[in-house]
Design a protein around this motif. Structure first.
Motif, mmCIF file in Angstrom:
data_model
loop_
_atom_site.group_PDB
_atom_site.id
_atom_site.type_symbol
_atom_site.label_atom_id
_atom_site.label_comp_id
_atom_site.label_asym_id
_atom_site.label_seq_id
_atom_site.Cartn_x
_atom_site.Cartn_y
_atom_site.Cartn_z
ATOM 1 N N GLU A 38 -35.275 27.542 -15.506
ATOM 2 C CA GLU A 38 -35.102 25.911 -15.160
ATOM 3 C C GLU A 38 -33.454 25.954 -14.938
ATOM 4 O O GLU A 38 -33.383 25.092 -14.242
ATOM 5 N N LEU A 39 -32.526 26.571 -15.628
ATOM 6 C CA LEU A 39 -31.235 26.377 -15.335
ATOM 7 C C LEU A 39 -30.619 26.802 -14.095
ATOM 8 O O LEU A 39 -29.813 26.294 -13.287
ATOM 9 N N VAL A 40 -31.398 28.035 -13.309
ATOM 10 C CA VAL A 40 -30.879 28.398 -12.112
ATOM 11 C C VAL A 40 -31.483 27.768 -10.891
ATOM 12 O O VAL A 40 -31.292 27.611 -9.976
ATOM 13 N N GLN A 41 -32.735 27.120 -11.252
ATOM 14 C CA GLN A 41 -33.621 26.462 -10.236
ATOM 15 C C GLN A 41 -32.681 25.248 -9.840
ATOM 16 O O GLN A 41 -32.653 24.326 -10.498
ATOM 17 N N LEU A 42 -32.346 25.182 -8.469
ATOM 18 C CA LEU A 42 -31.676 23.907 -8.030
ATOM 19 C C LEU A 42 -32.455 22.631 -7.660
ATOM 20 O O LEU A 42 -33.572 22.949 -7.662
ATOM 21 N N LYS A 43 -31.802 21.626 -8.145
ATOM 22 C CA LYS A 43 -32.950 20.269 -8.303
ATOM 23 C C LYS A 43 -32.886 19.696 -6.808
ATOM 24 O O LYS A 43 -31.789 19.443 -6.033
ATOM 25 N N GLU A 44 -34.109 19.750 -6.102
ATOM 26 C CA GLU A 44 -34.120 19.506 -4.831
ATOM 27 C C GLU A 44 -34.651 17.920 -4.745
ATOM 28 O O GLU A 44 -34.768 17.447 -3.513
ATOM 29 N N ASP A 45 -34.674 17.136 -5.702
ATOM 30 C CA ASP A 45 -34.892 15.551 -5.852
ATOM 31 C C ASP A 45 -33.900 15.019 -6.464
ATOM 32 O O ASP A 45 -34.068 13.880 -7.061
ATOM 33 N N THR A 46 -32.480 15.248 -6.364
ATOM 34 C CA THR A 46 -31.570 14.451 -6.881
ATOM 35 C C THR A 46 -31.408 13.293 -6.323
ATOM 36 O O THR A 46 -31.434 12.953 -5.163
ATOM 37 N N PRO A 47 -31.233 12.201 -7.307
ATOM 38 C CA PRO A 47 -31.234 10.747 -6.822
ATOM 39 C C PRO A 47 -29.883 10.608 -6.075
ATOM 40 O O PRO A 47 -28.821 10.768 -6.627
ATOM 41 N N LEU A 48 -30.037 10.335 -4.871
ATOM 42 C CA LEU A 48 -28.806 9.853 -3.872
ATOM 43 C C LEU A 48 -28.729 8.501 -3.670
ATOM 44 O O LEU A 48 -29.798 7.899 -3.267
ATOM 45 N N ASP A 49 -27.574 7.953 -3.506
ATOM 46 C CA ASP A 49 -27.397 6.553 -3.144
ATOM 47 C C ASP A 49 -26.888 6.705 -1.641
ATOM 48 O O ASP A 49 -26.286 5.458 -1.324
ATOM 49 N N PHE A 50 -27.156 7.680 -0.783
ATOM 50 C CA PHE A 50 -26.905 7.796 0.451
ATOM 51 C C PHE A 50 -27.922 8.543 1.346
ATOM 52 O O PHE A 50 -28.698 9.217 0.629
ATOM 53 N N THR A 51 -27.988 8.370 2.380
ATOM 54 C CA THR A 51 -28.862 9.245 3.221
ATOM 55 C C THR A 51 -28.263 10.243 4.108
ATOM 56 O O THR A 51 -26.933 10.010 4.595
ATOM 57 N N ILE A 52 -29.096 11.012 4.784
ATOM 58 C CA ILE A 52 -28.210 11.843 5.565
ATOM 59 C C ILE A 52 -27.590 11.167 7.043
ATOM 60 O O ILE A 52 -26.780 11.662 7.328
ATOM 61 N N ASP A 53 -28.272 10.113 7.353
ATOM 62 C CA ASP A 53 -27.891 9.348 8.465
ATOM 63 C C ASP A 53 -26.536 8.996 8.217
ATOM 64 O O ASP A 53 -25.658 8.738 9.287
ATOM 65 N N ASP A 54 -26.191 8.612 6.844
ATOM 66 C CA ASP A 54 -24.869 8.048 6.723
ATOM 67 C C ASP A 54 -23.682 9.530 6.799
ATOM 68 O O ASP A 54 -22.522 9.081 6.556
ATOM 69 N N LEU A 55 -24.052 10.703 7.199
ATOM 70 C CA LEU A 55 -23.391 11.753 7.172
ATOM 71 C C LEU A 55 -22.861 12.091 8.534
ATOM 72 O O LEU A 55 -22.378 13.219 8.643
ATOM 73 N N GLU A 56 -23.108 11.082 9.503
ATOM 74 C CA GLU A 56 -22.691 11.426 10.914
ATOM 75 C C GLU A 56 -21.335 11.670 11.060
ATOM 76 O O GLU A 56 -20.631 11.143 10.157
ATOM 77 N N VAL A 57 -21.094 12.607 11.906
ATOM 78 C CA VAL A 57 -19.690 13.290 12.116
ATOM 79 C C VAL A 57 -18.910 12.136 12.878
ATOM 80 O O VAL A 57 -19.522 11.676 13.789
ATOM 81 N N HIS A 58 -17.647 12.069 12.501
ATOM 82 C CA HIS A 58 -16.856 10.962 13.139
ATOM 83 C C HIS A 58 -15.378 11.751 13.076
ATOM 84 O O HIS A 58 -14.892 12.670 12.455
ATOM 85 N N ASP A 59 -14.550 11.579 14.278
ATOM 86 C CA ASP A 59 -13.480 12.094 14.235
ATOM 87 C C ASP A 59 -12.414 11.478 13.182
ATOM 88 O O ASP A 59 -12.555 10.374 13.033
ATOM 89 N N PRO A 60 -11.214 12.245 12.932
ATOM 90 C CA PRO A 60 -10.335 11.449 12.156
ATOM 91 C C PRO A 60 -9.600 10.367 12.780
ATOM 92 O O PRO A 60 -9.420 10.301 13.915
ATOM 93 N N ASP A 61 -9.147 9.502 11.762
ATOM 94 C CA ASP A 61 -8.470 8.307 12.228
ATOM 95 C C ASP A 61 -6.959 8.559 12.075
ATOM 96 O O ASP A 61 -6.542 8.738 10.820
ATOM 97 N N PRO A 62 -6.133 8.795 13.012
ATOM 98 C CA PRO A 62 -4.713 9.093 12.528
ATOM 99 C C PRO A 62 -4.092 8.108 11.807
ATOM 100 O O PRO A 62 -3.039 8.422 10.879
ATOM 101 N N GLU A 63 -4.448 6.827 11.893
ATOM 102 C CA GLU A 63 -3.856 5.631 11.030
ATOM 103 C C GLU A 63 -4.199 5.935 9.500
ATOM 104 O O GLU A 63 -3.356 5.059 8.842
ATOM 105 N N VAL A 64 -5.269 6.623 9.389
ATOM 106 C CA VAL A 64 -5.704 6.825 7.979
ATOM 107 C C VAL A 64 -5.017 8.428 7.589
ATOM 108 O O VAL A 64 -4.701 8.430 6.254
ATOM 109 N N LEU A 65 -5.516 9.266 8.376
ATOM 110 C CA LEU A 65 -5.016 10.385 8.079
ATOM 111 C C LEU A 65 -3.609 11.042 7.817
ATOM 112 O O LEU A 65 -2.928 11.313 6.838
ATOM 113 N N LEU A 66 -2.840 10.513 8.779
ATOM 114 C CA LEU A 66 -1.442 10.869 8.900
ATOM 115 C C LEU A 66 -0.616 10.054 7.716
ATOM 116 O O LEU A 66 0.169 10.903 7.084
#
Length: 932
Positions: A247-275
């Motif tokens: 039970e301890l080593v079995q990973l939980k494959e139904d963790t409750p998430l408040d986001f979806t995979i679609d929210d993880l879309e890749v975006h370029d860094p914004d220099p005005e935030v990163l720098l």
């Protein structure tokens, strides 16, 4: 973009990135305010590298960095001891955790954590979702726990090794496919996460069982079919524990998430935030590099100077005034101090006792300091008789609190993880409290801080540190106790005098801590202190308290045997000299060697007598048998006086065991020293020296286990000097000394003689210590010219060694120190010296990174060992250079060997990856000689 077929999800194990960044780089602080930012800098560099390289056909369409949520997870509800053994994160890393989240967002990469769940559970949930949607998943981590997810479009990438882990890679690691990894882990358990598993069953055995029976449920239901009795018994008796472990080593494959995979879309860094974020962190080089790539101007970062090293501004301390320290007379006063300690969260503490031998010492008093200049002493068992009272009474002096009452009041603080206990040589005080059943946890040690920063520059005793760094000379203990036969114990010191001395110790320790703690970062040794020094203290304390059983009768017999051999040698020497003389008289030996035999190389003392130290005799032994026999006589004499006679006086009357004390600061390289008695220097090259170990025995029903690194320093030399032939020989498991002999003397391996191999062995080990032709001639008792020819040929065969030596000496001259592979600094102040001292300093600088790295490896193994052998009927007793000695129940010996060997052979990882394997030789027996 909606995630689906043709999409590629990258899931980055954020915690792995953080810890890799922390351990890979030296400590770094922000110049403006001293905030630790080394791990953040490494993390940003890794993110930048990831963003730059995540292109082409393998580019992700979606990505996220997944972090562990600080706090307990649902697994602690299943098993309250889950991850209970994990040490707290290094203090300088804790404030960097939230900054790594900020860094991830600044790079415009999604980052997530979920309360009550681990990062692995979130990764598992996202991987399963992505797989179901028909997309690809790459998990960027080397964590073995995630290997259960591999397959069906999910793979892993070890970014540090640039190695992809697919289904075949999992089978190579676990011996089973991904879908059976959980079953193997449930059996094998995990000492790091404190998953109990099945005692005595490791990964290899677990894989064999799962492959034989198909899965864990089938194995447990048919456990009675197992032929090995102990294994069968374990699987039947521990079935519930094994299922809980699953039970301890079995990973939980139904963790409750408040986001979806679609929210993880890749975006370029914004220099005005990163720098601006990089500028806030004051990362000049990184911000310029990223700005250039983005085609924008780099931010201007003010160059705020900060003092470093000896130029660092010292805290303003009030003067040290011993007359103002408080004597604690009642519980009301003690409770005020306890409240202050709880409010501050730290306390400098020191004990006063009747002896330096912790096993025999009785507690006399305790001193505390929380604010510099304010300290107290709690007298406990001072006697009423004054120090000059010939018939000093054993009655307790008035005005002292009861010992047990004070211990009961302090016990919660001493055991609390919320209160930092600061000491100078804290191991001593922890053992004193342990004698009274009081645990001391969560410590800092100013002696070890000094050692981590200033090894090779000065010693690390409190008086020396106080004078050097505080400009204050402490009250000398001799002024209270006296010296020689008239010396008294501390319980006879008048309490008013004891208050000044003892409370001053706590006050000085606290001041040193305020100076040293922030300086660890500036000296770039925080990791050394946090991972190699501080965690070793409780391990050594337990080993010292364990002690080792010594057989007094065996020692007596050996002592008599040595006396007889010495008498025989004495008669032989008289015959060689042609007359009787006092073999123990250096002057008479010198007269025979240099006057009567006319040998060359003698030197006279100021009194006009011949000097016959060991190095002179070793030189002469290459030319004549007489000095060789004198050396043999002196060796026997030393063995008799130092070991077979003296060891008997060190046997504890209560335990029947010898309890040595380990000194962490005893050698500049990180090697441990051993005192009272010194068990590190028992000779192993001579038959007589090896026989001493026969007196170290296992109690009835127990056996001794010796595990010894095989040629670890040669392996490290091959690694650091890049000697491919040696590295390959070690990988192939060849006899390295025979190989060297074959290379140097052109002797085929199948024609190798013991004598030729012995010469190669002497050269192999001698070179590590910068041996000269003179030294090798002494060791082999051959002419110097012949020895030098061997060394010259050696360097021709292995030019990488000469290059390593030259580079190391050059580095030491430029920087004033050398370093081990784990970052330990060994200062080399004498490296620029002239004359004979120059040769010694160079040899020390060459050897230090090799010997120091070997010392660091075994320290890492020792630190991990208590957790690894927890639950085993075993104790770790001794460490002698590259060897660990254990005492274990006879029927658990093989199991212990397997566990301990795995810990030792993997001790360098993950901080350092060696090009060659570390191999540990193991033995067992009724005594140390048999085991070794």
């Amino acid at each position: 973009m909606a995630f689906g077929k043709g999409c590629h999800l990258h899931l980055i194990d954020g915690s792995a990135f953080i810890f890799r960044a922390y351990h890979a780089l030296p400590p770094l602080t922000r110049k403006s305010d001293g905030l630790p930012i080394g791990a953040v800098a490494g993390f940003c560099n890794m993110l930048q590298k990831y963003v730059e390289e995540a292109g082409g056909d393998d580019a992700p369409t979606h990505a996220a960095v997944i972090f562990d949520y600080s706090g307990k997870s649902f697994r602690n509800d299943i098993y309250d001891k889950y991850k209970a053994n994990r040490p707290p994160a290094p203090e300088d890393l804790v404030p960097q955790f939230p900054l790594t989240r900020d860094a991830t967002k600044a790079f415009n990469v999604a980052c997530h954590e979920v309360e009550g769940y681990e990062a692995d559970d979130i990764i598992a949930t996202l991987a399963v979702q992505a797989r179901a949607l028909g997309g690809r998943v790459t998990i960027i981590s080397s964590d073995k726990d995630l290997m259960q997810l591999v397959g069906g479009g999910v793979e892993m990438l070890d970014a540090m090794k640039n190695r992809r882990i697919d289904r075949d890679g999992v089978i190579e690691k676990f011996g089973v496919p991904p879908e059976r990894v959980v079953d193997v882990q449930a059996l094998a358990g995990d000492s790091v996460d404190n998953v109990p598993g099945a005692p005595g069953i490791g990964i290899k055995t677990a894989a064999l069982l799962i492959n034989e029976f198909g899965d864990l449920d089938a194995l447990l239901s048919r456990a009675e079919e197992i032929k090995q009795p102990k294994r069968r018994e374990t699987l039947i008796d521990k079935a519930d524990q094994i299922l809980m472990s699953r039970e301890l080593v079995q990973l939980k494959e139904d963790t409750p998430l408040d986001f979806t995979i679609d929210d993880l879309e890749v975006h370029d860094p914004d220099p005005e935030v990163l720098l601006p974020f990089l500028a806030e962190m004051e990362f000049r080089t990184l911000s310029k590099r990223i700005a250039d790539k983005m085609g924008v101007d780099a931010p201007i970062i003010e160059d705020t100077p900060v003092a470093t090293g000896d130029d660092a501004p010292a805290p303003e301390f009030p003067p040290i005034e011993p007359e103002k320290y408080e004597r604690v007379r009642d519980m009301e006063a003690l409770n005020r101090w306890i409240a202050l300690i709880e409010k501050r969260g730290y306390v400098a503490i020191d004990t006063e006792t009747t002896s330096l031998n912790e096993m025999l010492a009785e507690l006399v008093g305790i001193s505390l300091a929380v604010i510099p200049g304010e300290a107290c002493y709690i007298p406990l068992t001072h006697k009423s008789g004054a120090s000059d009272d010939l018939f000093g009474s054993d009655e307790l002096a008035e005005g002292q609190l009861p010992l047990q009452q004070v211990l009961d009041a302090l016990k919660p603080i001493l055991a609390s993880d919320a209160v930092l206990k600061i000491g100078q040589n804290m191991k001593y005080d922890a053992k004193i409290f342990a004698n009274y059943g009081v645990e001391v946890s969560t410590i800092d040690d100013t002696m070890l801080m000094s050692y981590a920063m200033f090894s090779g520059i000065h010693n690390h005793g409190m008086d020396a540190l106080s004078e050097r760094y505080l400009g204050h000379e402490p009250i000398p203990i001799k002024s209270l106790l006296g010296t020689g036969k008239s010396a008294i114990t501390f319980d006879r010191v008048p309490i008013d005098e004891a208050v000044k001395y003892a409370a001053e110790d706590a006050d000085i320790t606290l001041r040193l801590w305020h100076l040293f703690k922030p300086r660890l970062h500036r000296e770039r040794v925080t990791t050394v202190y946090e991972t190699l020094e501080r965690p070793l203290v409780p391990v050594l304390a337990e080993m010292e308290r364990n002690g080792i059983q010594v057989d007094r009768d065996t020692l007596s017999r050996m002592s008599n045997a040595f006396a007889q051999k010495m008498a025989a040698l004495e008669a032989e020497l008289h015959e060689m000299a042609g007359h009787e003389f006092n073999v123990q008289s250096p002057a008479q030996v010198g007269q025979i060697l240099f006057d009567e035999m006319s040998l060359e190389g003698g030197k006279k003392t100021k009194t006009g007598q011949w000097s016959t130290p060991a190095d002179v005799l070793e030189d002469l032994a290459t030319l004549h048998d007489f000095p060789a026999r004198i050396l043999d006589y002196r060796q026997l004499q030393k063995l008799k006086s130092t070991y077979t006679d003296a060891l008997q006086t060190h046997i504890d009357p209560d335990t029947g065991r010898v309890h040595t004390s380990y000194v962490q600061t005893g050698a500049n390289t990180g090697r441990l020293a051993s005192t009272d008695p010194n068990l590190q220097n028992i000779p192993v090259r001579t038959e007589e020296g090896r026989r001493i170990r026969e007196a170290f025995v296992a109690p009835e029903g127990k056996t001794l286990i010796s595990l010894d690194y095989s040629q670890i320093e040669l392996r490290i030399l091959a690694h650091v000097a890049g000697i491919e032939t040696m590295k390959q020989a070690f990988r192939d498991g060849l006899d390295i000394h025979a190989m060297t002999a074959s290379e140097m003397f052109n002797v085929p391996l199948d024609e190798m003689t013991p004598e030729v191999r012995r010469r190669a062995k002497a050269i192999n080990f001698g070179v590590i210590y910068g041996i000269s032709g003179f030294g090798l001639a002494r060791n082999l008792r051959i002419p110097r010219g012949e020895a030098q020819a061997f060394i010259d040929e050696y360097f021709k065969r292995y030019p990488g060694i000469r290059a390593y030596m030259d580079d190391t000496v050059a580095y030491a001259k430029e920087h004033g120190h050398v370093s081990t592979l784990f970052g330990r600094k060994i200062h080399t102040p004498e490296i620029g010296a002239k004359g004979p001292q120059a040769g010694f300093a160079k040899r020390a600088a060459i050897n230090a990174p090799i010997q120091g790295t070997a010392a660091d490896v075994i320290r890492r193994a020792m630190i991990r060992m208590p957790d690894a052998i927890k639950g085993q009927p075993a104790k770790m007793l001794l460490q002698v250079h590259d060897e660990l000695l254990f005492e274990v129940d006879e029927d658990a010996a093989d199991q212990l060997i397997d566990i301990a060997r795995e810990v030792m052979e993997s001790a360098a990882a993950p901080a350092v990856h060696l090009d060659i394997p570390l191999i540990v030789d193991a033995g067992k027996g009724a005594n140390w000689a048999e085991a070794h």
